[in-house]
Each structure stands twice: as C-alpha cells, then as structure tokens.
Design a protein around this motif. Sequence first.
Motif, PDB file in Angstrom:
ATOM      1  N   TRP A 223       6.963  15.587  -5.758  1.00 27.37           N
ATOM      2  CA  TRP A 223       8.293  15.081  -5.406  1.00 27.37           C
ATOM      3  C   TRP A 223       8.616  15.238  -3.935  1.00 27.37           C
ATOM      4  N   GLU A 224       8.247  16.354  -3.330  1.00 29.90           N
ATOM      5  CA  GLU A 224       8.556  16.555  -1.903  1.00 29.90           C
ATOM      6  C   GLU A 224       7.802  15.556  -1.040  1.00 29.90           C
TER       7      GLU A 224
ATOM      8  N   GLY B 277       0.819  -1.212   0.000  1.00 29.26           N
ATOM      9  CA  GLY B 277       0.000   0.000   0.000  1.00 29.26           C
ATOM     10  C   GLY B 277       0.850   1.258   0.000  1.00 29.26           C
ATOM     11  N   ARG B 278       1.917   1.233   0.741  1.00 34.68           N
ATOM     12  CA  ARG B 278       2.824   2.387   0.800  1.00 34.68           C
ATOM     13  C   ARG B 278       3.484   2.622  -0.564  1.00 34.68           C
ATOM     14  N   THR B 279       3.895   1.536  -1.245  1.00 33.00           N
ATOM     15  CA  THR B 279       4.513   1.717  -2.563  1.00 33.00           C
ATOM     16  C   THR B 279       3.500   2.226  -3.581  1.00 33.00           C
TER      17      THR B 279
ATOM     18  N   GLY C 174       9.266  12.473   1.387  1.00 35.60           N
ATOM     19  CA  GLY C 174       8.810  12.277   2.758  1.00 35.60           C
ATOM     20  C   GLY C 174       8.341  10.848   3.006  1.00 35.60           C
ATOM     21  N   GLN C 175       7.635  10.282   2.047  1.00 32.20           N
ATOM     22  CA  GLN C 175       7.162   8.905   2.170  1.00 32.20           C
ATOM     23  C   GLN C 175       8.322   7.907   2.097  1.00 32.20           C
ATOM     24  N   GLU C 176       9.348   8.265   1.353  1.00 28.39           N
ATOM     25  CA  GLU C 176      10.460   7.349   1.158  1.00 28.39           C
ATOM     26  C   GLU C 176      11.150   7.006   2.478  1.00 28.39           C
ATOM     27  N   SER C 177      11.296   7.972   3.363  1.00 22.62           N
ATOM     28  CA  SER C 177      11.958   7.675   4.633  1.00 22.62           C
ATOM     29  C   SER C 177      11.119   6.710   5.473  1.00 22.62           C
TER      30      SER C 177
END
Length: 132
Positions: free
Chosen positions: A39-40, A25-27, A44-47
Amino acid sequence: MSRHDEQLVASQQISLIQSYESLLGRTRQMLDLADAAEWEALIGQESDYVIAVGQLEQTLPMDDLDAPSQRRLGELLEQILDNDLAIRQRLVERRDALGGLIQASRRQRDLNRVYAGGQVVNAASRFGQDSA
C-alpha cells in the motif's frame, strides 16, 4: 499542410501514443502493487500517476489524430481505465478491511474499559456492603 507540418503532427502522434503506453505501464505496476498489498508503494506511485495524467492534458487534441492512432489510443485508454477500476476495487477492499480492524479495536477498548482493564471488581464494596 506542408511536409514539415505533416512530419511534426506525425511525431506528436507517436509521442502521444508513447505517453499513453507509458501510463498504461504505470497502471499495471500500480495494480501489481495493490495485488501484493504494497500500500505505501502504491500511494507513492499514485502521485507520479497524477502528474503523468496532468501532463497528458496538455498534449495534442484527439481530433488531430489519424484513424489508426485514434484506434490505438482508444485501446490504451480502455486498458488504463480497466486497471484503474481494478486498483480502486482493491483499495475499497483494503478500506473495508481496515474499517473492520478499527471496529474490532474499538470493541476491545470498550471491553477493557468495562472490565476495568482486566481487574476483577468487588461489587459488594462498591455498593457499601461488606463481603464478610
């Protein structure tokens, strides 16, 4: 294996599958952000994604999963990796676009320097000749 141990393993399997479903779900959210050029928010989600992946490394080993759970986990991993690849492709496209903008900016800066900031230069006065 005692009944209690079997229940514990079954509970761990369910928890592991749920963790991977959450990661999927996150991906999907990250891919949506990349598609929307947010992009910002994506960064933020990437961390959070990296933290979630790190937590999964401390879970039940794959060998302890029953066959249906292994199959489901394989499906989830495939979808997660597909999303990850798509996100990376969007990021490469964005990097390339930014690289093009940087090059255009440098060319513009160089042109501005060459033409003295847009001012017309009297070449005769530079070479000691009067234009009279």
